[in-house]
Design a protein around this motif. Structure first.
Motif, mmCIF file in Angstrom:
data_model
loop_
_atom_site.group_PDB
_atom_site.id
_atom_site.type_symbol
_atom_site.label_atom_id
_atom_site.label_comp_id
_atom_site.label_asym_id
_atom_site.label_seq_id
_atom_site.Cartn_x
_atom_site.Cartn_y
_atom_site.Cartn_z
ATOM 1 N N LEU A 62 -24.659 -73.489 -69.547
ATOM 2 C CA LEU A 62 -24.610 -73.654 -70.796
ATOM 3 C C LEU A 62 -25.055 -72.168 -71.541
ATOM 4 C CD1 LEU A 62 -24.000 -75.537 -73.208
ATOM 5 C CD2 LEU A 62 -26.212 -76.291 -73.167
ATOM 6 N N ALA A 63 -24.100 -71.829 -72.282
ATOM 7 C CA ALA A 63 -24.424 -70.484 -73.127
ATOM 8 C C ALA A 63 -24.884 -70.500 -74.490
ATOM 9 C CB ALA A 63 -23.146 -69.445 -72.806
ATOM 10 N N ALA A 64 -24.398 -71.710 -75.034
ATOM 11 C CA ALA A 64 -24.819 -72.018 -76.473
ATOM 12 C C ALA A 64 -24.433 -73.332 -76.972
ATOM 13 C CB ALA A 64 -23.914 -70.898 -77.543
ATOM 14 N N THR A 65 -24.909 -74.126 -77.965
ATOM 15 C CA THR A 65 -24.906 -75.421 -78.055
ATOM 16 C C THR A 65 -24.984 -75.677 -79.463
ATOM 17 O OG1 THR A 65 -24.954 -77.607 -77.260
ATOM 18 C CG2 THR A 65 -26.898 -76.226 -77.129
ATOM 19 N N ASN A 66 -24.476 -76.728 -80.065
ATOM 20 C CA ASN A 66 -24.722 -77.187 -81.324
ATOM 21 C C ASN A 66 -24.623 -78.763 -81.674
ATOM 22 O OD1 ASN A 66 -22.158 -77.648 -82.676
ATOM 23 N ND2 ASN A 66 -21.866 -75.517 -82.260
ATOM 24 N N CYS A 67 -24.831 -79.272 -82.616
ATOM 25 C CA CYS A 67 -24.710 -80.524 -83.038
ATOM 26 C C CYS A 67 -24.725 -80.839 -84.401
ATOM 27 C CB CYS A 67 -25.928 -81.461 -82.263
ATOM 28 S SG CYS A 67 -26.001 -83.288 -82.774
ATOM 29 N N ARG A 68 -23.846 -81.654 -84.603
ATOM 30 C CA ARG A 68 -23.690 -82.176 -86.072
ATOM 31 C C ARG A 68 -23.970 -83.540 -86.354
ATOM 32 N NH1 ARG A 68 -19.107 -80.053 -86.543
ATOM 33 N NH2 ARG A 68 -17.760 -81.649 -86.614
ATOM 34 N N PHE A 69 -25.235 -83.837 -86.984
ATOM 35 C CA PHE A 69 -25.400 -85.450 -87.018
ATOM 36 C C PHE A 69 -24.748 -86.070 -88.321
ATOM 37 C CE2 PHE A 69 -28.732 -82.522 -85.742
ATOM 38 C CZ PHE A 69 -29.096 -82.967 -84.377
ATOM 39 N N LYS A 70 -24.040 -87.262 -88.054
ATOM 40 C CA LYS A 70 -23.380 -87.954 -88.757
ATOM 41 C C LYS A 70 -23.857 -89.009 -89.568
ATOM 42 C CE LYS A 70 -18.625 -87.282 -87.909
ATOM 43 N NZ LYS A 70 -18.381 -86.116 -88.907
ATOM 44 N N ALA A 71 -24.567 -89.672 -88.549
ATOM 45 C CA ALA A 71 -25.169 -91.188 -88.937
ATOM 46 C C ALA A 71 -26.491 -91.317 -88.095
ATOM 47 C CB ALA A 71 -24.193 -92.271 -88.875
ATOM 48 N N PRO A 72 -27.314 -91.927 -88.779
ATOM 49 C CA PRO A 72 -28.823 -92.122 -87.856
ATOM 50 C C PRO A 72 -28.637 -93.414 -86.743
ATOM 51 C CG PRO A 72 -28.985 -93.096 -89.744
ATOM 52 C CD PRO A 72 -27.602 -92.299 -89.975
ATOM 53 N N LEU A 73 -29.073 -92.858 -85.462
ATOM 54 C CA LEU A 73 -28.794 -93.942 -84.278
ATOM 55 C C LEU A 73 -30.103 -94.407 -84.072
ATOM 56 C CD1 LEU A 73 -26.827 -94.578 -82.217
ATOM 57 C CD2 LEU A 73 -27.431 -92.597 -81.042
ATOM 58 N N LYS A 74 -30.070 -95.684 -83.823
ATOM 59 C CA LYS A 74 -31.699 -96.483 -83.487
ATOM 60 C C LYS A 74 -31.413 -97.124 -82.304
ATOM 61 C CE LYS A 74 -32.366 -96.783 -88.474
ATOM 62 N NZ LYS A 74 -32.814 -97.708 -89.616
ATOM 63 N N SER A 75 -32.507 -97.780 -81.673
ATOM 64 C CA SER A 75 -32.484 -98.605 -80.675
ATOM 65 C C SER A 75 -32.910 -99.946 -81.276
ATOM 66 C CB SER A 75 -33.728 -98.107 -80.009
ATOM 67 O OG SER A 75 -33.749 -98.907 -78.716
ATOM 68 N N PRO A 76 -32.233 -100.969 -80.762
ATOM 69 C CA PRO A 76 -31.452 -100.833 -79.548
ATOM 70 C C PRO A 76 -29.643 -100.524 -79.684
ATOM 71 C CG PRO A 76 -31.712 -103.366 -80.079
ATOM 72 C CD PRO A 76 -32.580 -102.266 -80.929
ATOM 73 N N ASP A 77 -29.327 -99.976 -78.939
ATOM 74 C CA ASP A 77 -27.618 -99.662 -79.246
ATOM 75 C C ASP A 77 -27.312 -99.370 -77.844
ATOM 76 O OD1 ASP A 77 -25.386 -99.085 -80.409
ATOM 77 O OD2 ASP A 77 -26.011 -97.813 -82.063
ATOM 78 N N THR A 78 -25.816 -99.396 -77.936
ATOM 79 C CA THR A 78 -25.071 -98.810 -76.570
ATOM 80 C C THR A 78 -24.438 -97.692 -77.283
ATOM 81 O OG1 THR A 78 -23.631 -100.730 -76.795
ATOM 82 C CG2 THR A 78 -25.392 -100.871 -75.130
ATOM 83 N N ILE A 79 -24.031 -96.732 -76.417
ATOM 84 C CA ILE A 79 -23.128 -95.711 -76.705
ATOM 85 C C ILE A 79 -22.309 -95.231 -75.909
ATOM 86 C CG2 ILE A 79 -25.033 -94.894 -78.492
ATOM 87 C CD1 ILE A 79 -25.874 -92.652 -76.422
ATOM 88 N N GLN A 80 -21.197 -94.532 -76.316
ATOM 89 C CA GLN A 80 -20.253 -93.959 -75.405
ATOM 90 C C GLN A 80 -20.469 -92.258 -75.792
ATOM 91 O OE1 GLN A 80 -19.041 -97.040 -76.523
ATOM 92 N NE2 GLN A 80 -19.816 -97.576 -74.811
ATOM 93 N N ILE A 81 -20.374 -91.421 -74.833
ATOM 94 C CA ILE A 81 -20.554 -90.039 -75.155
ATOM 95 C C ILE A 81 -19.306 -89.271 -74.493
ATOM 96 C CG2 ILE A 81 -22.034 -87.991 -74.938
ATOM 97 C CD1 ILE A 81 -23.920 -90.644 -73.627
ATOM 98 N N GLY A 82 -18.581 -88.752 -75.280
ATOM 99 C CA GLY A 82 -17.314 -88.182 -74.959
ATOM 100 C C GLY A 82 -17.461 -86.731 -74.808
ATOM 101 N N ALA A 83 -16.793 -86.134 -73.761
ATOM 102 C CA ALA A 83 -16.448 -84.818 -73.559
ATOM 103 C C ALA A 83 -15.078 -84.489 -73.245
ATOM 104 C CB ALA A 83 -17.463 -84.375 -72.440
ATOM 105 N N THR A 84 -14.731 -83.324 -73.747
ATOM 106 C CA THR A 84 -13.367 -82.669 -73.643
ATOM 107 C C THR A 84 -13.605 -81.053 -73.762
ATOM 108 O OG1 THR A 84 -11.189 -82.695 -74.284
ATOM 109 C CG2 THR A 84 -12.711 -82.739 -75.984
ATOM 110 N N VAL A 85 -12.717 -80.204 -72.861
ATOM 111 C CA VAL A 85 -12.551 -79.134 -73.299
ATOM 112 C C VAL A 85 -11.673 -78.840 -74.095
ATOM 113 C CG1 VAL A 85 -11.819 -76.665 -72.045
ATOM 114 C CG2 VAL A 85 -13.088 -78.476 -70.979
#
Length: 146
Positions: A62-85
């Motif tokens: 990993l050479a560089a990374t960033n994140c844009r937060f759109k809504a607060p996430l709290k526990s408990p919750d289940t999530i799906q994390i997607g990745a694509t080139v």
């Protein structure tokens, strides 16, 4: 969720742990980068980048990374994390990520990472190996048609 599944060829299931939250009662910003890492490694496993690295000593970093937060996430919750080139060049990949909250029924964070390939013995950047490119083409054929 259907659109989310169409956009991301790799989706990793996870849970939001109580310990992921900070004093403000939502998931700490640093944790999202671990979520992205889970999806990134899932993608690398799918294209056999880790096996290639073990065999040839050339692998992703990993050479560089960033994140844009759109809504607060709290526990408990289940999530799906997607990745694509999302972009491919001879010496790098741009990977996009998103975190979907099942509780909120929406994307709560989006991110991007710049991935380069490195010869770990010579400590120098290398072109993305042809074997890896071929596996990305199988996973994401639309990326290479324009």
């Amino acid at each position: 969720m259907d659109k989310f599944k169409q956009q991301y060829p790799i989706i990793v299931d996870d849970i939001v742990r109580w310990g992921d939250m900070d004093a403000f009662g939502h998931v700490n910003n640093t944790v999202y980068f671990r979520y992205f890492e889970q999806a990134r490694i899932g993608y690398f496993e799918q294209i056999e980048a880790m096996a290639y690295m073990q065999e040839y000593g050339i692998g992703p970093i990993l050479a560089a990374t960033n994140c844009r937060f759109k809504a607060p996430l709290k526990s408990p919750d289940t999530i799906q994390i997607g990745a694509t080139v999302s972009e491919f060049a001879a010496h790098k990949l741009i990977m996009k990520y998103a975190v979907w909250s099942n509780t909120l029924q929406r994307v709560v964070a989006e991110g991007e990472g710049v991935i380069v390939f490195v010869d770990y013995q010579a400590h120098k950047k290398m072109p993305v190996p042809a074997d890896i490119v071929d596996k990305i083409k199988v996973l994401q054929p639309d990326l290479f048609t324009a």
